[in-house]
Each structure stands twice: as C-alpha cells, then as structure tokens.
Design a protein around this motif. Sequence first.
Motif, PDB file in Angstrom:
ATOM      1  N   SER A   1       1.788  -4.299  -6.163  1.00 36.52           N
ATOM      2  CA  SER A   1       2.699  -5.422  -5.921  1.00 36.52           C
ATOM      3  C   SER A   1       3.841  -5.343  -6.919  1.00 36.52           C
ATOM      4  CB  SER A   1       1.973  -6.765  -6.058  1.00 36.52           C
ATOM      5  OG  SER A   1       1.552  -6.971  -7.395  1.00 36.52           O
ATOM      6  N   TYR A   2       4.972  -5.911  -6.534  1.00 32.68           N
ATOM      7  CA  TYR A   2       6.145  -5.904  -7.416  1.00 32.68           C
ATOM      8  C   TYR A   2       6.620  -7.328  -7.662  1.00 32.68           C
ATOM      9  CZ  TYR A   2      11.050  -5.796  -8.770  1.00 32.68           C
ATOM     10  OH  TYR A   2      12.241  -6.024  -9.408  1.00 32.68           O
ATOM     11  N   ARG A   3       6.840  -7.642  -8.923  1.00 35.84           N
ATOM     12  CA  ARG A   3       7.517  -8.869  -9.343  1.00 35.84           C
ATOM     13  C   ARG A   3       8.426  -8.498 -10.504  1.00 35.84           C
ATOM     14  NH1 ARG A   3       2.397 -10.263  -7.977  1.00 35.84           N
ATOM     15  NH2 ARG A   3       2.128 -11.930  -6.442  1.00 35.84           N
TER      16      ARG A   3
ATOM     17  N   MET B   1      11.761  -1.680 -14.357  1.00 36.95           N
ATOM     18  CA  MET B   1      13.181  -1.421 -14.153  1.00 36.95           C
ATOM     19  C   MET B   1      13.493  -1.147 -12.680  1.00 36.95           C
ATOM     20  SD  MET B   1      14.424  -1.821 -17.124  1.00 36.95           S
ATOM     21  CE  MET B   1      16.072  -1.130 -16.939  1.00 36.95           C
ATOM     22  N   GLU B   2      12.502  -0.630 -11.950  1.00 35.70           N
ATOM     23  CA  GLU B   2      12.656  -0.356 -10.532  1.00 35.70           C
ATOM     24  C   GLU B   2      11.451  -0.923  -9.790  1.00 35.70           C
ATOM     25  OE1 GLU B   2      12.708   3.863 -10.534  1.00 35.70           O
ATOM     26  OE2 GLU B   2      14.830   4.009 -11.063  1.00 35.70           O
ATOM     27  N   GLU B   3      11.640  -1.191  -8.498  1.00 37.80           N
ATOM     28  CA  GLU B   3      10.562  -1.787  -7.714  1.00 37.80           C
ATOM     29  C   GLU B   3       9.337  -0.873  -7.654  1.00 37.80           C
ATOM     30  OE1 GLU B   3       9.707  -3.587  -3.222  1.00 37.80           O
ATOM     31  OE2 GLU B   3      11.753  -3.226  -3.922  1.00 37.80           O
ATOM     32  N   ASP B   4       9.563   0.435  -7.550  1.00 33.20           N
ATOM     33  CA  ASP B   4       8.440   1.362  -7.417  1.00 33.20           C
ATOM     34  C   ASP B   4       8.066   2.037  -8.744  1.00 33.20           C
ATOM     35  OD1 ASP B   4      10.666   2.946  -7.736  1.00 33.20           O
ATOM     36  OD2 ASP B   4      10.147   4.357  -6.143  1.00 33.20           O
ATOM     37  N   ALA B   5       8.487   1.460  -9.852  1.00 33.32           N
ATOM     38  CA  ALA B   5       8.225   2.070 -11.164  1.00 33.32           C
ATOM     39  C   ALA B   5       6.729   2.236 -11.422  1.00 33.32           C
ATOM     40  CB  ALA B   5       8.858   1.224 -12.270  1.00 33.32           C
ATOM     41  N   ILE B   6       5.942   1.271 -10.998  1.00 33.47           N
ATOM     42  CA  ILE B   6       4.501   1.364 -11.256  1.00 33.47           C
ATOM     43  C   ILE B   6       3.859   2.459 -10.422  1.00 33.47           C
ATOM     44  CG2 ILE B   6       3.658  -0.320  -9.525  1.00 33.47           C
ATOM     45  CD1 ILE B   6       1.884  -1.415 -11.885  1.00 33.47           C
TER      46      ILE B   6
ATOM     47  N   THR C   1       0.835  -1.201   0.000  1.00 36.01           N
ATOM     48  CA  THR C   1       0.000   0.000   0.000  1.00 36.01           C
ATOM     49  C   THR C   1       0.870   1.251   0.000  1.00 36.01           C
ATOM     50  OG1 THR C   1      -1.721  -1.148   1.269  1.00 36.01           O
ATOM     51  CG2 THR C   1      -1.823   1.251   1.207  1.00 36.01           C
ATOM     52  N   ALA C   2       0.462   2.237  -0.792  1.00 39.57           N
ATOM     53  CA  ALA C   2       1.123   3.536  -0.822  1.00 39.57           C
ATOM     54  C   ALA C   2       0.046   4.607  -0.915  1.00 39.57           C
ATOM     55  CB  ALA C   2       2.082   3.623  -2.002  1.00 39.57           C
TER      56      ALA C   2
END
Length: 224
Positions: free
Chosen positions: A184-186, A209-214, A173-174
């Motif tokens: 979620s990150y994969r 490319m980065e975990e928080d890119a989305i 959650t953000a």
Amino acid sequence: MKDNDFHKLIEQQNAQKKAGKYAEFEKKHDLPEANTVKAKQKHTVRYIPFGSVLSALCLIIVLTFMLNAEKFMPPDSSQTPPSHSLYEAVRIDYTVKEYSANEELPLLYIDWYDVADDVQTWLYVDINNNDDVIYIKEDIANGETGDIVYLYIMDEHTSVDIFTFFEQSCNKTAVIGEVIINWSYRSALSTAFFKYEGYKYYIQLEFPMEEDAILKIAEAMILK
C-alpha cells in the motif's frame, strides 16, 4: 428531626434566621459546601468514565499483542508452532544479514548497511526462554537517501495479531519474479508484505519519495 421537616421549618422563618439555621445544620452534620459538591460531580461525570474506558482499551490492546504470538522457527511445515504467552524485545549488536549467517537461516535483508546512518536490530523472544525467537525487527536509516525502513521477519507458521492489520492494510498487489507482494502507498508511510522460502516479511517505509519505492526495496531483497 427529619431533613424534610427541618427544611419546612426554616422556610417559615425570615431570611436571616433561615440562613443561620441552615449554617448551623451544615456545621452540625459536617456537610460540604454546595460549590464543592458540584465541582466533584462535574469531574466525575466528565473524566472518570472516559479514563476507565481508555484504560480498558489499552489493557485489551496490550493483552492481544502479548498473548497471541507463536514461536519463531526454521521453516518446517511438519512442525506445529506452540502457543505463546509473553515475549520481550532484546537488542542485538549485529544485523539481520549477520544473524542469518550465524544461525544458518535463509533470511532476506535490506542491504543498506554500507550507507546506513543507523541500524538497530531486535529479537522478540519468549520471555521464559530467550532461545525461542518469535520475530526479528530491524530499523535502517539510509545515509544517502534519508529513507527510513522498518523490517519485520518471522517464520511463515508464526502468527502475531498486530501483523494481521498490517496485512489487511496492503490493498495493492505486485509480482516480483514468482513472489506476490501485497503493498500500500501513503505519503507518510508505505507498507509491503510477502512470503519467501518459508518466512514472512513485513516492510514499512517512511515518507516514500515515489509511490512504488517500497516495491523497489522488496525487489532488491528478493533478487539480490
């Protein structure tokens, strides 16, 4: 003569006579060869049940997907969306941004149009009334970064079963502004889901490319 009596008789004869009698019996009763029967039995046991189960599962998935969608509509909490039976995808020649302007809807979009290698947009509509839009889907390939994003938009009162799993898979959650983002990150696919001004937005990003890119994509949509 019964089968049992017949076999008792040939068992008392010599091997050559036994073989001849059995061959005569096979020919008379039109029996298939033993190895053919065995192959058919083996095939039936191994493959037919699996195929039947697989077909049943596919049918369940398709029916669940098609029988649980509700009508897309402009935000109006006083309206109860009607039940929906069948829908289909219709490719359109304009973007979510253009669709939003044409229909005077306050829709968010991913503004990569100026640098996009490819943009494909669909309306998922009632099969019996193409004016009833259930949800919108837009795929965008960013020509500068190589990112590929899938965006889905529907009215917050609309429910489609396949997106329930989407929501449940977002285990982080953000908060951006006052908007809660579930995500979620994969390494192969990141997902995000949020609600904004009466609409639900689902985002998928291939090979982030980065975990928080989305989250950065969601932020750009919300704060534009």
